[in-house]
Design a protein around this motif. Structure first.
Motif, mmCIF file in Angstrom:
data_model
loop_
_atom_site.group_PDB
_atom_site.id
_atom_site.type_symbol
_atom_site.label_atom_id
_atom_site.label_comp_id
_atom_site.label_asym_id
_atom_site.label_seq_id
_atom_site.Cartn_x
_atom_site.Cartn_y
_atom_site.Cartn_z
ATOM 1 N N PRO A 45 0.827 -1.211 0.000
ATOM 2 C CA PRO A 45 0.000 0.000 0.000
ATOM 3 C C PRO A 45 0.861 1.261 0.000
ATOM 4 C CG PRO A 45 0.017 -1.008 2.188
ATOM 5 C CD PRO A 45 0.799 -1.920 1.294
ATOM 6 N N MET B 277 -7.520 2.818 -0.505
ATOM 7 C CA MET B 277 -7.525 1.437 0.004
ATOM 8 C C MET B 277 -8.865 1.126 0.661
ATOM 9 S SD MET B 277 -4.319 0.185 -0.470
ATOM 10 C CE MET B 277 -4.740 -1.333 0.346
ATOM 11 N N GLU C 143 -10.746 -2.204 2.743
ATOM 12 C CA GLU C 143 -10.643 -3.562 3.287
ATOM 13 C C GLU C 143 -12.044 -4.102 3.544
ATOM 14 O OE1 GLU C 143 -8.570 -6.224 6.838
ATOM 15 O OE2 GLU C 143 -8.627 -4.040 7.063
ATOM 16 N N THR D 62 -5.725 -4.449 9.104
ATOM 17 C CA THR D 62 -6.126 -3.034 9.112
ATOM 18 C C THR D 62 -5.035 -2.169 9.738
ATOM 19 O OG1 THR D 62 -8.303 -3.950 9.662
ATOM 20 C CG2 THR D 62 -8.107 -1.561 9.677
ATOM 21 N N ILE E 5 -2.041 -1.665 7.460
ATOM 22 C CA ILE E 5 -2.329 -0.818 6.289
ATOM 23 C C ILE E 5 -2.503 0.640 6.742
ATOM 24 C CG2 ILE E 5 -3.949 -0.350 4.402
ATOM 25 C CD1 ILE E 5 -4.503 -3.403 4.347
ATOM 26 N N LEU E 6 -3.210 0.839 7.867
ATOM 27 C CA LEU E 6 -3.434 2.204 8.379
ATOM 28 C C LEU E 6 -2.125 2.932 8.665
ATOM 29 C CD1 LEU E 6 -6.455 1.941 10.847
ATOM 30 C CD2 LEU E 6 -6.263 3.522 8.913
ATOM 31 N N ASN F 168 -1.367 3.991 5.228
ATOM 32 C CA ASN F 168 -2.455 4.651 4.498
ATOM 33 C C ASN F 168 -3.562 5.021 5.489
ATOM 34 O OD1 ASN F 168 -5.116 4.692 3.026
ATOM 35 N ND2 ASN F 168 -3.802 4.392 1.266
ATOM 36 N N LEU G 105 -7.608 4.653 5.053
ATOM 37 C CA LEU G 105 -8.216 3.345 4.726
ATOM 38 C C LEU G 105 -9.706 3.345 5.065
ATOM 39 C CD1 LEU G 105 -7.992 0.196 4.168
ATOM 40 C CD2 LEU G 105 -7.468 -0.033 6.593
ATOM 41 N N GLN G 106 -10.518 2.737 4.194
ATOM 42 C CA GLN G 106 -11.945 2.547 4.482
ATOM 43 C C GLN G 106 -12.196 1.047 4.603
ATOM 44 O OE1 GLN G 106 -14.677 5.329 2.385
ATOM 45 N NE2 GLN G 106 -13.006 5.487 0.924
ATOM 46 N N VAL G 107 -13.090 0.662 5.511
ATOM 47 C CA VAL G 107 -13.404 -0.760 5.678
ATOM 48 C C VAL G 107 -14.911 -0.980 5.584
ATOM 49 C CG1 VAL G 107 -11.356 -1.183 7.110
ATOM 50 C CG2 VAL G 107 -13.542 -0.676 8.220
ATOM 51 N N PHE H 34 -9.852 7.362 9.104
ATOM 52 C CA PHE H 34 -10.294 5.960 8.995
ATOM 53 C C PHE H 34 -11.820 5.909 8.970
ATOM 54 C CE2 PHE H 34 -11.368 2.033 11.568
ATOM 55 C CZ PHE H 34 -11.104 1.121 10.563
#
Length: 277
Positions: free
Chosen positions: A33, A39, A41, A50, A53-54, A57, A60-62, A83
């Protein structure tokens, strides 16, 4: 089977939480990433992937369906103001709404085995807004995604995935990397949507119908499996041996058949219009 966060892994969601730091690091290296990637997840669970990656980035959206996990994630990542958690069913979720500044999505997820196939079909339909996808799946599903004609695992999933994407199996992951440990091996796969489809069909739904019909009768010859859609003469006119089984045909062959079926339908409906005039 609870863990230090006290969350019971729920069978109905097919939850198996990743906990092995070495495996998590290897997955993040494969995803690679970048800070300004868009991004997303799917099914972050307790946030093992998570978190990694956070740290690279922060926007990040989940997408998470299990509402009991949402407060756990909010608490764990409260210091990342960008986030975002979407409480939703990924099978029904419109991923195109997450595109930012025209940048395509990079989607990742440790997908629950009970929804992995329909979810991949759902995401393939949205491949136009996707840069790449990295998924942890049952090893057998990865084998099906990557299978070529003649393989035991070859079928509808692989054909449709390869219609839209380049499929790269990356590495296998043993059950011990998860809590609770699943009864099967897992594997990581990378799906990269083609910039230009290698074998574009005139009509996607006709292609899907031909492939579905063929593999519903995968033990039969094509002449029998596709009898309701094409004649033996038509198959032979395409240079396709009607005595073969569906698993012997390439993606290009299925597209040829689908285009012929579509042309037949179009000329039939035109003929009907003429007769009604």
């Amino acid at each position: 089977m609870s863990n230090k966060h006290g969350h019971q892994a729920r069978k109905r969601f097919g939850q198996n939480f990743l906990h092995d730091p070495g495996v998590i690091e290897k997955i993040v290296r494969a995803i690679n990433p970048k800070p300004d990637d868009v991004m997303v997840e799917i099914g972050p669970g307790l946030g093992a992937l998570t978190e990694e990656i956070l740290s690279v980035n922060p926007a990040l959206q989940v997408v998470e369906l299990d509402r009991d996990l949402i407060p756990v994630l909010r608490t764990k990542f409260f210091n990342y103001p960008e986030f975002r958690i979407h409480e939703a069913d990924a099978l029904k979720f419109d991923f195109s709404q997450l595109v930012r500044d025209g940048k395509p999505l990079r989607i990742v997820g440790n997908l629950p085995y009970n929804i992995s196939t329909p979810l991949i079909f759902h995401l393939l339909e949205q491949a136009g807004v996707v840069q790449d996808m990295h998924f942890m799946l049952q090893k057998e599903v990865v084998q099906r995604l990557a299978a070529v004609s003649g393989d035991n695992h070859y079928g509808r999933l692989g054909i449709m995935a390869q219609y839209f994407c380049k499929v790269q199996p990356l590495f296998e992951v043993g059950p011990g990397a998860f809590r609770p440990a699943p009864k099967v091996d897992s594997a990581i796969v990378r799906l990269v949507p083609h910039d230009t489809l290698p074998h574009p069909a005139r009509d996607l739904s006709t292609l899907q119908a031909v492939v579905r019909t063929a593999f519903n009768a995968r033990r039969k010859t094509l002449r029998k499996a596709l009898a309701a859609m094409v004649t033996v003469d038509q198959l032979q006119s395409l240079g396709i041996n009607d005595g073969l089984r569906p698993e012997n045909l390439s993606l290009a062959d299925f597209v040829k058949i689908a285009d012929l079926v579509y042309d037949n339908k179009s000329s039939d409906s035109e003929a009907e219009e003429v007769s009604h005039d």
